[in-house]
Design a protein around this motif. Structure first.
Motif, PDB file in Angstrom:
ATOM      1  N   GLY A  90      47.207  35.763  47.258  1.00 31.30           N
ATOM      2  CA  GLY A  90      46.026  36.300  47.231  1.00 31.30           C
ATOM      3  C   GLY A  90      45.437  37.506  47.513  1.00 31.30           C
ATOM      4  O   GLY A  90      47.144  38.092  46.878  1.00 31.30           O
ATOM      5  N   LEU A  91      44.551  38.490  47.424  1.00 33.73           N
ATOM      6  CA  LEU A  91      44.456  39.778  46.728  1.00 33.73           C
ATOM      7  C   LEU A  91      44.963  40.824  48.156  1.00 33.73           C
ATOM      8  O   LEU A  91      44.438  40.677  49.089  1.00 33.73           O
ATOM      9  CB  LEU A  91      43.117  40.573  46.229  1.00 33.73           C
ATOM     10  N   LEU A  92      45.842  41.848  47.753  1.00 30.23           N
ATOM     11  CA  LEU A  92      45.946  43.032  49.127  1.00 30.23           C
ATOM     12  C   LEU A  92      45.272  43.953  48.839  1.00 30.23           C
ATOM     13  O   LEU A  92      45.475  44.936  47.403  1.00 30.23           O
ATOM     14  CB  LEU A  92      47.879  42.868  49.015  1.00 30.23           C
ATOM     15  N   MET A  93      44.480  44.327  49.591  1.00 27.03           N
ATOM     16  CA  MET A  93      43.491  45.416  48.915  1.00 27.03           C
ATOM     17  C   MET A  93      44.022  46.665  50.356  1.00 27.03           C
ATOM     18  O   MET A  93      44.152  46.445  51.855  1.00 27.03           O
ATOM     19  CB  MET A  93      42.703  45.952  48.924  1.00 27.03           C
ATOM     20  N   ALA A 138      39.639  34.625  49.975  1.00 25.47           N
ATOM     21  CA  ALA A 138      38.115  34.269  49.104  1.00 25.47           C
ATOM     22  C   ALA A 138      37.125  35.521  49.145  1.00 25.47           C
ATOM     23  O   ALA A 138      37.119  36.798  49.747  1.00 25.47           O
ATOM     24  CB  ALA A 138      37.808  33.026  50.215  1.00 25.47           C
ATOM     25  N   GLY A 139      35.861  35.035  48.549  1.00 21.79           N
ATOM     26  CA  GLY A 139      35.460  35.900  48.482  1.00 21.79           C
ATOM     27  C   GLY A 139      35.379  36.607  46.888  1.00 21.79           C
ATOM     28  O   GLY A 139      35.758  36.481  46.242  1.00 21.79           O
ATOM     29  N   GLU A 140      33.943  37.665  47.035  1.00 22.45           N
ATOM     30  CA  GLU A 140      34.048  39.144  45.572  1.00 22.45           C
ATOM     31  C   GLU A 140      34.198  40.258  46.348  1.00 22.45           C
ATOM     32  O   GLU A 140      34.928  40.959  47.179  1.00 22.45           O
ATOM     33  CB  GLU A 140      32.419  38.692  45.658  1.00 22.45           C
ATOM     34  N   VAL A 141      35.499  40.137  44.407  1.00 29.56           N
ATOM     35  CA  VAL A 141      35.856  41.955  44.571  1.00 29.56           C
ATOM     36  C   VAL A 141      35.384  42.470  43.071  1.00 29.56           C
ATOM     37  O   VAL A 141      35.153  41.229  42.136  1.00 29.56           O
ATOM     38  CB  VAL A 141      37.161  41.258  44.081  1.00 29.56           C
ATOM     39  N   GLU A 142      35.410  43.350  43.331  1.00 33.73           N
ATOM     40  CA  GLU A 142      35.211  44.040  42.193  1.00 33.73           C
ATOM     41  C   GLU A 142      35.737  45.728  42.323  1.00 33.73           C
ATOM     42  O   GLU A 142      36.359  46.110  43.354  1.00 33.73           O
ATOM     43  CB  GLU A 142      33.414  44.610  42.465  1.00 33.73           C
ATOM     44  N   LEU A 143      35.817  46.065  41.127  1.00 35.73           N
ATOM     45  CA  LEU A 143      36.559  47.096  40.507  1.00 35.73           C
ATOM     46  C   LEU A 143      35.693  48.450  40.011  1.00 35.73           C
ATOM     47  O   LEU A 143      33.993  48.196  40.558  1.00 35.73           O
ATOM     48  CB  LEU A 143      37.237  47.313  38.750  1.00 35.73           C
ATOM     49  N   LEU A 172      43.234  41.021  33.919  1.00 29.54           N
ATOM     50  CA  LEU A 172      42.401  40.071  34.982  1.00 29.54           C
ATOM     51  C   LEU A 172      41.859  40.976  36.245  1.00 29.54           C
ATOM     52  O   LEU A 172      42.210  41.751  36.300  1.00 29.54           O
ATOM     53  CB  LEU A 172      43.506  39.188  35.025  1.00 29.54           C
ATOM     54  N   LYS A 173      40.461  39.889  36.401  1.00 30.42           N
ATOM     55  CA  LYS A 173      39.927  40.711  37.716  1.00 30.42           C
ATOM     56  C   LYS A 173      39.689  39.314  39.192  1.00 30.42           C
ATOM     57  O   LYS A 173      38.973  38.431  38.971  1.00 30.42           O
ATOM     58  CB  LYS A 173      38.784  41.078  37.183  1.00 30.42           C
ATOM     59  N   TRP A 174      40.452  39.566  39.376  1.00 31.48           N
ATOM     60  CA  TRP A 174      40.533  38.945  40.966  1.00 31.48           C
ATOM     61  C   TRP A 174      39.845  37.902  41.283  1.00 31.48           C
ATOM     62  O   TRP A 174      38.577  38.644  41.134  1.00 31.48           O
ATOM     63  CB  TRP A 174      41.921  39.135  42.023  1.00 31.48           C
ATOM     64  N   PRO A 175      39.376  36.627  41.764  1.00 28.52           N
ATOM     65  CA  PRO A 175      40.379  35.985  41.052  1.00 28.52           C
ATOM     66  C   PRO A 175      39.867  35.401  39.591  1.00 28.52           C
ATOM     67  O   PRO A 175      41.479  34.203  39.617  1.00 28.52           O
ATOM     68  CB  PRO A 175      40.155  34.970  42.356  1.00 28.52           C
ATOM     69  N   VAL A 221      46.701  31.201  37.415  1.00 24.50           N
ATOM     70  CA  VAL A 221      47.997  30.132  36.305  1.00 24.50           C
ATOM     71  C   VAL A 221      46.839  30.299  34.922  1.00 24.50           C
ATOM     72  O   VAL A 221      47.455  30.333  33.782  1.00 24.50           O
ATOM     73  CB  VAL A 221      48.988  28.600  36.796  1.00 24.50           C
ATOM     74  N   ALA A 222      45.501  29.361  35.155  1.00 21.72           N
ATOM     75  CA  ALA A 222      45.310  29.657  33.627  1.00 21.72           C
ATOM     76  C   ALA A 222      44.122  31.132  33.480  1.00 21.72           C
ATOM     77  O   ALA A 222      43.865  31.208  32.226  1.00 21.72           O
ATOM     78  CB  ALA A 222      43.307  29.094  34.511  1.00 21.72           C
ATOM     79  N   GLY A 223      44.024  31.950  34.180  1.00 15.35           N
ATOM     80  CA  GLY A 223      43.476  33.726  34.084  1.00 15.35           C
ATOM     81  C   GLY A 223      44.654  34.348  32.982  1.00 15.35           C
ATOM     82  O   GLY A 223      44.683  34.740  32.373  1.00 15.35           O
ATOM     83  N   VAL A 224      46.587  33.720  33.219  1.00 15.92           N
ATOM     84  CA  VAL A 224      47.672  34.418  32.640  1.00 15.92           C
ATOM     85  C   VAL A 224      47.215  33.603  31.235  1.00 15.92           C
ATOM     86  O   VAL A 224      46.683  34.035  30.211  1.00 15.92           O
ATOM     87  CB  VAL A 224      48.851  34.353  32.979  1.00 15.92           C
TER      88      VAL A 224
END
Length: 224
Positions: free
Chosen positions: A198-201, A213-218, A79-82, A61-64
Motif C-alpha cells: 500500500g502507499l503511505l502518505m 485502493a483508489g486514485e493517487v496523483e502527483l 512509476l506512479k502507484w499503483p 512486479v509488473a511495474g518494475v
C-alpha cells in the motif's frame, strides 16, 4: 486471456497474448483503454501458488518490469502507484490486474508509437520522445524482464520487490493527492510503501495514512 480462462481453457504461465489493435480494451476503474497501431498491448497469466506473496502486489512486479524495459529508452521514467509509468508527468504506460480463479491476468499497455488524448491526464509516447521502438522486440524484452521480476517476487519475498519498486517511484516527500474509494480528496506527501504494497502518505494534518485502493496523483506546487 481472461475470456479463455473463464471458459476453462488452460493458459500456461509465461504465455503472452499481444494485440495489433484493440476494439474493446479497458483500463483501471472501467476506463476505456485506447489502442494505437505500433503500440504494445499485451496480457499474460500468473498461476498463483500457495507460497506466493499477496496477489495484488503483482502490480508492483509488473511495474518494475515495465520500467526496466523502458528505462534505457526514457531515463526519466518513473512509476506512479499503483499502476502507471510516467515521463515528465505524462502517462507512458499502464497496467491492469484481473483475477480468474487461481490465475491473475496482467494487462500492459505502452505507448510506443502514439499516445491517446485523454481528458483527465497528459500522455506521451516514446516516438514523441524521439525514440523508435519495434513492437515485437519490445515484447520479447518485456516478457524476459517480467519473468525475472516474478522469480524475485517468489524467491526473495515481497520485501525485495517493494524495494525495487520504491527505487523507481517518486522521491520520498513528493506532494501527492489521493482519492480512496468512499473518501474525500486527501493531500500530503509520499512516504513510501507499507509491507503489503500500500502507499503511505503523510497527510497535511501530520497523520500517516496507508492507501490500498483508489486514485493517487502527483501534485505540482501550483496545483496544491
Amino acid at each position: 486471456m481472461l475470456a479463455r480462462l473463464s471458459r476453462g481453457e488452460t493458459v500456461g504461465e509465461g504465455a503472452w497474448l499481444i494485440a495489433d489493435r484493440q476494439t474493446a480494451g479497458r483500463g483501471r476503474l472501467g476506463r476505456n483503454w485506447q489502442d494505437g497501431a505500433g503500440n504494445f498491448m499485451g496480457s499474460t497469466v500468473v498461476a498463483l501458488r500457495g507460497s506466493d506473496p499477496v496477489p495484488h502486489t503483482l502490480a508492483l512486479v509488473a511495474g518494475v518490469a515495465v520500467h526496466s524495459a523502458v528505462a534505457g529508452l526514457a531515463p526519466d521514467a518513473m512509476l506512479k502507484w499503483p499502476n502507471d509509468l510516467l515521463v515528465g508527468g505524462a502517462k507512458l504506460a499502464g497496467l491492469l490486474l484481473e483475477r480468474q480463479g487461481d490465475c491473475i491476468v496482467i494487462g500492459v499497455g505502452v505507448n510506443l508509437a502514439s499516445a491517446p488524448e485523454l481528458p483527465d491526464r497528459a500522455t506521451v509516447s516514446l516516438a514523441e520522445l524521439g525514440v523508435a521502438v519495434e513492437r515485437d522486440a519490445f515484447a520479447a524484452d518485456l516478457a524476459s524482464r517480467l519473468a525475472a521480476e516474478l522469480a524475485i517476487w517468489r524467491s526473495a519475498g515481497l520485501t525485495e520487490t517493494l524495494a525495487r519498486w520504491t527505487a523507481r517511484g517518486p522521491r520520498i516527500g513528493a506532494r501527492i493527492a489521493a482519492n480512496p474509494h468512499g473518501d474525500e480528496r486527501l493531500t500530503g506527501t509520499y512516504r513510501g510503501l507499507d509491507p503489503e504494497g500500500g502507499l503511505l502518505m503523510r497527510l497535511d494534518t501530520g497523520a500517516i495514512r496507508a492507501i490500498h485502493a483508489g486514485e493517487v496523483e502527483l501534485v505540482r506546487p501550483e496545483e496544491d
